[in-house]
Design a protein around this motif. Sequence first.
Motif, PDB file in Angstrom:
ATOM      1  N   VAL A 158      18.382  -6.776  -7.727  1.00  0.00           N
ATOM      2  CA  VAL A 158      17.976  -7.240  -8.589  1.00  0.00           C
ATOM      3  C   VAL A 158      16.766  -7.586  -7.356  1.00  0.00           C
ATOM      4  N   LEU A 199      24.188 -10.584 -10.079  1.00  0.00           N
ATOM      5  CA  LEU A 199      24.291 -10.029  -8.433  1.00  0.00           C
ATOM      6  C   LEU A 199      25.303  -9.664  -7.723  1.00  0.00           C
ATOM      7  N   LEU A 226      13.690 -10.543  -6.484  1.00  0.00           N
ATOM      8  CA  LEU A 226      13.317 -11.775  -6.858  1.00  0.00           C
ATOM      9  C   LEU A 226      12.125 -12.127  -6.634  1.00  0.00           C
ATOM     10  N   TYR A 230      20.086  -7.573  -3.816  1.00  0.00           N
ATOM     11  CA  TYR A 230      19.008  -8.173  -4.427  1.00  0.00           C
ATOM     12  C   TYR A 230      17.870  -8.813  -3.111  1.00  0.00           C
TER      13      TYR A 230
END
Length: 221
Positions: free
Chosen positions: A144, A174, A146, A181
């Motif tokens: 992921v 997550l 962000l 992440y």
Amino acid sequence: MADSNEMTINLVVLGRTPTGKSAAGNSLLGSSDFESHHSPSSVTTCCSLGRSCRISGIIRRNGCELALRIRVLDTPSYPHSALSKEQVRDTVSSALAHHFGEEGLHLALLVLRADLPLCPDESDHAIQFLQELLGPTWKDFTAVLLTHADKAEEAGFSEEAYLHSASSTLLSLLSSVQHKYIFLDNQKSIIKEERAVVLRKLLNFIRQNKYRVLLLKHSKE
């Protein structure tokens, strides 16, 4: 791998409008290969492949420094303002097979905005899309990203505080991808040192996955 002194990693960026997906791809490449600007509709309508120059000082294996090359596949957003889910899925699936069919995919980067809450429906749609695109082992090959992390920082959130306050939906996502992440500020040009930190984190994810790649072949349903 192109040769014994060089390593190439293959990435695809996936996400909805307007997460900053194309801008994130540009940050990873250290270029402006992908069109990225504010728009009332989805900007990206087809897949395109960007390639970085040789990058030194990032990775060592067996005591030797390797030159690194990054290849990033930019994709239409899902959901899309002009394309159906099936059109996006088939377009991305074909491009993955075309560009990474022989060498395989190291990581799919699901791009989310750090300054917006992740709703259950959005998470469910993203997971379903990843499953259809990458198959049953999608969790091993997904991280992921962000974006707009500067907005969260301006609001007074450190990364630790942000995750402590995050929704159960985001935390569950997550957790499902083994906490792979990265926070990224892609609103301004990423500096060389910040890019190196991000690339090292990606390489660490790939190393944790034992340098495995996901082999994808396009199949029309």
